[in-house]
Scaffold this active site. Structure first.
Site, mmCIF file in Angstrom:
data_model
loop_
_atom_site.group_PDB
_atom_site.id
_atom_site.type_symbol
_atom_site.label_atom_id
_atom_site.label_comp_id
_atom_site.label_asym_id
_atom_site.label_seq_id
_atom_site.Cartn_x
_atom_site.Cartn_y
_atom_site.Cartn_z
ATOM 1 N N TYR B 428 0.800 -1.224 0.000
ATOM 2 C CA TYR B 428 0.000 0.000 0.000
ATOM 3 C C TYR B 428 0.841 1.285 0.000
ATOM 4 O O TYR B 428 2.057 1.226 0.047
ATOM 5 C CB TYR B 428 -1.062 0.006 1.088
ATOM 6 C CG TYR B 428 -0.698 -0.116 2.542
ATOM 7 C CD1 TYR B 428 0.557 0.104 3.041
ATOM 8 C CD2 TYR B 428 -1.711 -0.453 3.452
ATOM 9 C CE1 TYR B 428 0.806 0.003 4.402
ATOM 10 C CE2 TYR B 428 -1.465 -0.560 4.807
ATOM 11 C CZ TYR B 428 -0.199 -0.325 5.279
ATOM 12 O OH TYR B 428 0.037 -0.433 6.605
ATOM 13 N N GLU B 429 0.160 2.376 -0.143
ATOM 14 C CA GLU B 429 0.809 3.701 -0.236
ATOM 15 C C GLU B 429 1.820 3.719 -1.383
ATOM 16 O O GLU B 429 2.917 4.259 -1.267
ATOM 17 C CB GLU B 429 1.472 4.042 1.102
ATOM 18 C CG GLU B 429 1.696 5.517 1.349
ATOM 19 C CD GLU B 429 0.398 6.289 1.491
ATOM 20 O OE1 GLU B 429 0.271 7.291 0.790
ATOM 21 O OE2 GLU B 429 -0.476 5.881 2.276
#
Lengths: 582, 582
Positions: B428-429
């Site tokens: 993620y991110e």
């Protein structure tokens, strides 16, 4: 999401074209009547592929989401598993490589290895059931009396009865010598008392009976590992006429709640809560560990094949997703970094397969031959197959999650399960630390590297075979890696003489280095075969094999040198670090 | 099993002795009155350590076994989480680095980074709540109107209200340009309609309100990523007098069933099922992605700190087990291979910490300075901190499982949870593939490697600092690794000009190489500091830092060269592999 299809074409390439089983095994007395060769390989692989795709693969998510459980001294396995195990039995797969004298098909081990790969790709938790049963039967085959063989083997080979291996205790894992389970003589048998943990498929009702093999100590046994004996402890005793009699005093207490392989019941087993579990001595008294070790090579090969199988399963799901998922207007399989991950999964899986199948063939040759070099080769490579392949299994399953992005982290996608399942394989059947210690301490030490140097000579011959325009770059990469491998071998053999601690500190890195170089070697051998075939065939597997080898040399083999650097470095920093500062 | 104790001594070494925050930040106007230095560091770290150990760490297993759930458009979080979040708020931790003008403490970012490490060691799922809230507040701070700042910031900084970031949609993940959520003008505000997925802490009732930041498209917006705007969408609208009014039309639909971070509700969020979610434009129309990117550096630093934090947690549990567990008559911490695994966990964690805190300090300097080189350094290193540290987080958590042997695979032990939790951070991110592409394609490409070469010069200065009898071997190892890093930098800058695909194919390996070398550099810097202190102090941290650096050079830094080999190799095999053969 369960669309596993066995890579039959690649398997058959390895078995028939790379290992040439027809030529190398077909002439041996044991296999002479069986027609070993491409037709047989094709038929067996197709049938196993069908069973794996249609019967086993649909169970993977079932076992994961409806795990085995234990209540009232009985284990309840996941829905559908019993029926699938019975289909496996009906297909004769339990006895594929077993002795025909006891109902086996007597086929080469490599076919069992290929089938085992498929079971593990389809569902690792399920695959453990036949693997453990087959292992237990092999141990009885090797060490049982004629009476024991006739009492158990036929029913185990047919898959009518299951088997289990009861070794570990709380406090006695890698160090089995301190175990507490005891066996008290009682007429022609023994009564066993104790508790075993981590017993894979320790109880279930999928088959009529379970033949437990249990390690225990006789009264007045010597201390430590030389005082351990092996016993046959059937779940149901013989009723006197070969039928099922009384329930024996060995019961599941609980099943573990594990990270993965939820479909495989990992049991705590209690022996002798009532009158004592009836056990029959298998092999000689106090030779239990030696008896276990004779079948350890086969079992550890199968554990390596778990790493291979789970990698293939994870790869297939990832590559299917990457073809469908569009980002930035193109399927993500076209993105350089996704392609990198997929090829890293793919080519390492190809390399593991070529290595495992090749040594399965060596195993067959060793069993049928008096040449001790063959068994020495098997002994050398088994810890590498187990250790290296199970390390890669975790890496590859983890890459499979990554390819899926956020979806990979959602359990319903099924990619994360490969990682959770794969994570056990570096731990059990001898942790990878134990494999590495065995490789360096015993296998390299016992002949001062002679078997290893013979292997290196074979690798060099492949370098020579690559001496043509098409394969020259592969040959160059392999030559360099093999030269470094020869150097680390020499270094470790010297360290073993000067300071065993230094050698042991580098053992893990040597196991990994040898795995990466052996993988490159088998892919280079595959490329030599494929290069010759390219001229007569349009099949993409041939140029594909060469393309995989090139990628492996470019992206994977480069890792071997960093492991070598650790060994050359001598691990003084590791050894000198005071543990109280940690 | 929850005995996490923050490594305050090492943290303070990094903050005060390696980064010298008092000297380097204390004189800046923003921090002038705050007394930045060892006393403040000690007090802050001790207080955060207490909160992490006593309040947060006990929740880790609770969140894992009693996950967040969703029913009737409400999310129910795990027991105890709300109270702990309120304690975090009461302690002022939400506003530690925030602007004093809106209730923040205005302290250097490095203190927030250290606290964030602790939260993640204690419970990664929990840590996401403050991380996301702080990120959302920073975005409003950077792009909000004065009215928006005064409406939201004080309540978010105090932890009275939470924040969330609503970016991803099904079909629009790494490629946000194709998103479908739309924003329709409606007087002074907008009405939003659409569905967002993977919304971390997207709903809960731990705080009175949640300030969602939502990406959406205005009518007639340009195609692709230039047509996306950012909106403030509060869960409860203002009642006209600053109090909580009407429930806004943004609701959780479901929470994902994930591999890990079970305590963190990952929501599907529906906007506009009723009359449309009321949203207020944040920043300029169609500049939504740019607004998001201004806070991306901070967010990605925190994601790297997740890798660091989970590593420390896994290490602490593994080392405690290894001290207690006896095999073969000695605690397994004395076994060479177990010690290898523990040191591999430990020294990489030390290296990640030194790197992340150092760049957090650079971030503070960059915010307070007009020197563009500082921001360029931050921009260069953020993808490395995020990518390299989260890759290591998975490796280290996996080693933690391995150290425990069979027990590691049993969920109740708690070691496996670190692995399951850690596995999200590379995804993620911005996936680590995206980080690598950003590092090479943008950060290296935009100044033809100038920032990178400046960094290399600093590394060379450290090599010079190692020019004494005690540290010479560390200097030699670092010098060699830095020379190779200079060479891959040159190679990639050339490839960027000649064939961007080739550069992108090597991007992941460059990210990892730079991470390993940067880790060695910061440990070498630490050793230079420690070496000087050794003469005045008996504290074991000083010789310990040198011992860690030696182990790192011996066992970890060697990996950098294999990544470099991939880059030098040019990835032709990767690029030429036809995807239809995969």
């Amino acid at each position: 999401m369960e669309n596993y299809r066995a890579p039959v074409e690649d398997m058959q390439f390895v078995i028939d074209e790379l290992c040439e089983v027809g030529e190398r095994l077909g002439g041996l007395q044991r296999f002479a009547e069986l027609g070993v060769g491409p037709d047989l390989s094709g038929a067996l692989l197709e049938e196993s592929a069908r069973l794996s795709a249609e019967v086993i693969a649909p169970l993977r998510r079932v076992g994961d989401t409806q795990p085995a459980s234990c209540a009232e001294r009985k284990v309840q396995i996941s829905p559908g598993y019993a029926e699938a195990l019975q289909q496996l039995a009906a297909g004769g797969w339990y006895g594929i490589a077993a002795d025909p004298a006891h109902g086996g098909q007597g086929l080469p081990e490599v076919y069992g290895t290929a089938a085992c790969e498929m079971w593990n790709s389809a569902d690792m938790a399920f695959a453990l059931a036949p693997i453990l049963s087959i292992g237990a039967a092999m141990t009885i085959q090797a060490h049982g009396s004629e009476q024991q063989k006739s009492a158990y083997l036929e029913k185990m080979t047919s898959g009518e009865w299951a088997g289990s291996m009861c070794l570990t205790e709380s406090g006695a894992g890698s160090d089995l010598g301190v175990m507490k389970t005891r066996a008290v003589p009682d007429g022609d048998h023994y009564r066993l008392f104790g508790q075993k943990i981590y017993i894979t498929w320790g109880d279930h009702e999928a088959m009529d009976n379970i033949v437990h093999l249990v390690l225990a100590k006789l009264p007045d046994a010597p201390e430590g590992s030389r005082g351990i004996s092996l016993f046959i402890v059937p779940k149901y005793l013989d009723d006197g006429s070969g039928g099922l009699g009384e329930r024996n005093d060995i019961y599941p207490v609980s099943v573990e709640h594990k990270l993965g392989i939820h479909g495989s019941p990992t049991c705590v087993m209690a022996l002798g809560d009532d009158a004592g579990a009836v056990g029959y001595l298998l092999g000689e008294p106090n030779q239990g560990l030696a008896c276990m070790f004779t079948m350890m090579n086969e079992a550890r090969l199968k554990m390596g094949v778990q790493g291979l199988g789970v990698s293939e399963g994870a790869y297939q799901q990832a590559v299917a997703y990457a073809r469908e998922r569009v980002q930035g207007g193109v399927p993500i399989i076209e993105h350089a970094d996704v392609k990198r991950m997929l090829l890293t999964m793919r080519v390492q899986t190809e390399a593991m397969r070529a290595l495992a199948y090749t040594e399965a063939v060596t195993m067959d040759l060793a069993h049928q031959s008096a040449d001790p070099a063959l068994q020495a080769r098997v002994d050398l490579m088994i810890p590498v197959i187990k250790g290296w392949s199970t390390e890669l299994g975790v890496e590859i399953a983890s890459l499979g999650v990554q390819v899926h992005g956020g979806m990979g982290y959602v359990e319903e996608t099924g990619a994360a399960q490969y990682l959770r399942d794969a994570r056990i394989a570096p731990i059990y059947e001898g942790t990878n630390g134990i494999q590495a210690a065995d490789l360096v301490g015993r296998k390299l030490g016992r002949d001062q590297g002679a078997t290893m140097l013979a292997l290196i000579e074979e690798m060099k011959a492949t370098v020579t075979d690559c001496n043509n325009a098409e394969l020259a770059d592969i040959g160059t990469a392999l030559a360099s890696a093999v030269a470094t491998l020869a150097a680390t071998t020499t270094t470790l053999v010297e360290q073993l003489q000067e300071n065993r601690h230094t050698a042991q500190a580098g053992a893990y890195d040597f196991m990994m280095q040898l795995g990466y170089v052996a993988g490159a070697w088998h892919l280079a051998r595959s490329s030599v075969v494929a290069s010759a075939r390219c001229q007569q065939s349009e099949r993409s597997i041939y140029p594909g094999k060469i393309a995989s080898t090139r990628y492996y040399c470019e992206h994977i083999l480069v890792r071997a040198a960093s492991h070598a650097e650790v060994i050359f470095g001598g691990s003084a920093a590791l050894q000198n670090y005071p543990t109280e500062w940690m």
